[in-house]
Design an enzyme around this catalytic site. Structure first.
Site, PDB file in Angstrom:
ATOM      1  N   GLN A 133      -4.542  -1.312   9.599  1.00 55.83           N
ATOM      2  CA  GLN A 133      -4.463  -2.658   9.014  1.00 55.83           C
ATOM      3  C   GLN A 133      -5.064  -3.692   9.979  1.00 55.83           C
ATOM      4  OE1 GLN A 133      -3.229  -3.422   5.836  1.00 55.83           O
ATOM      5  NE2 GLN A 133      -4.052  -5.434   6.298  1.00 55.83           N
ATOM      6  N   LYS A 142       0.841  -1.207   0.000  1.00 56.30           N
ATOM      7  CA  LYS A 142       0.000   0.000   0.000  1.00 56.30           C
ATOM      8  C   LYS A 142       0.871   1.251   0.000  1.00 56.30           C
ATOM      9  CE  LYS A 142      -3.785  -2.416   2.208  1.00 56.30           C
ATOM     10  NZ  LYS A 142      -4.445  -2.840   3.448  1.00 56.30           N
ATOM     11  N   ASP A 166     -10.945   2.724   3.956  1.00 55.87           N
ATOM     12  CA  ASP A 166     -11.361   1.317   3.842  1.00 55.87           C
ATOM     13  C   ASP A 166     -12.879   1.217   3.649  1.00 55.87           C
ATOM     14  OD1 ASP A 166      -9.484  -0.689   3.757  1.00 55.87           O
ATOM     15  OD2 ASP A 166      -9.139  -0.727   5.928  1.00 55.87           O
TER      16      ASP A 166
END
Ligand code: NAD
Length: 303
Positions: free
Chosen positions: A99, A55, A122
């Site tokens: 995460q 990422k 997200d």
């Protein structure tokens, strides 16, 4: 049956990230601002470390301001919440990604719910979930894997999916439910199947678009798939591959890919299908978040 279209997720993801990089360059030229993505990693899970590295790399490649906070496994929940609050209030940070999974002593929901919805790249915050199910995708940040799956379906079928019967197998908050909402938004007739669904093969046989998000290797048999259907395989499963040598493994999807090549009209491979799209759509969400926080209108839809 003619040979199916293999939907190349790597190629589509590369064209999406090229487009995002061009848009980010324009934003920089016009405002002097770069989209800022901050990823928070708690603990040393090897898979999470790889995801975070990928990422970060992609964010840098797109010309973003990419930052990372790595905290030890022993980090207290309060300390993580404090970091999220700090990032929420930092105007240079447009997107925050914590995460998952988090260590067991930390309440994941509490952390995710604290992220400001406009920075929740997200798309897991209840406000974004609500905006998506209310059809207000122009205000929501939409989860990345589902959004990537829709782009791949459109790559195969064109941008108008209306009237198609889409069957989604799996009802998770991360994939199944949001992908079903997006398909509804595209005017598909949507059926969601899950572990308690009766006669799954019969249902799958009615799908013009099949989205498999179960997490069971090659569970969906080619004989179930309607001839000519578009198959988007979200599953990523590691199975033993003794043919590659002792102890070796390989990745497979939820669909019996080799056999389904004889039935499907279009199909995504695993790896190289939905997987690469997730990071590409994360970049898109970060750019969207940045533009909205800077008071600018959204860019045109991708594809
Ligand atoms: P999950 O375990 O949260 O959900 C699985 C769903 O499958 C559940 O809703 C369950 O009801 C359903 N299910 C289980 N057994 C079933 C059966 N026998 N018949 C019908 N339905 C059944 O998983 P998830 O997080 O949604 O992920 C699904 C898969 O997608 C996993 O393989 C995961 O690794 C993969 N995934 C890939 C990406 C990506 O490509 N970037 C992102 C997220 C998840």
């Amino acid at each position: 049956m003619s040979t199916p279209q293999i939907i190349d997720g790597r190629a589509v993801a590369a064209s999406v990230t090229d487009e995002i990089a061009a848009r980010a360059a324009r934003l920089l030229e016009e405002t002097g601002k770069r989209p800022g993505l901050t990823v928070v990693l708690v603990g040393e899970d090897p898979a999470s470390q790889v995801y975070v590295r990928n990422k970060e790399r992609m964010a840098t490649k797109c010309g973003f301001d990419s930052k990372k906070h790595v905290l030890p496994e022993s980090t207290a929940e309060a300390e993580l919440l404090e970091l999220v609050s700090k990032l929420n209030n930092d105007p240079e940070v447009h997107g925050i990604l914590v995460q998952l999974p988090l260590p067991k002593h930390i309440d994941e929901g509490k952390v995710l719910n604290l992220i400001k919805p406009e920075k929740d790249v997200d798309g897991f915050h209840p406000i974004n979930v609500g905006l998506l199910s209310a059809g207000q995708t122009d205000k929501a940040l939409v989860p990345c894997t589902p959004a990537g799956s829709i782009l791949l379906a459109k790559k195969a079928l064109g941008t108008d999916l209306s009237g198609k019967h889409a069957v989604v197998i799996g009802r998770s908050n991360i994939v199944g439910k949001p992908v079903a909402q997006l398909l509804l938004q595209e005017n598909c007739t949507v059926t969601i199947a899950h572990s308690r669904t009766k006669d799954l093969p019969k249902l799958v046989a009615t799908a013009d678009i099949l989205i498999a998000a179960v997490g069971r290797p090659q569970m969906i048999k080619a004989s179930w798939v309607k001839p000519g259907a578009t198959v988007i395989d979200v599953g990523i499963n590691r199975i033993p591959a003794p043919e590659k040598g002792e102890g070796k493994t390989r990745l497979v999807g939820d669909v019996d890919y080799q056999e389904a090549l004889n039935t499907a009209g279009a199909i995504t491979p695993v790896p190289g299908g939905v997987g690469p799209m997730t990071i590409a759509l994360l970049m898109n969400n970060t750019l969207t978040a940045a533009r909205r926080q800077l008071g600018l209108p959204d860019e045109a839809e991708l594809l």
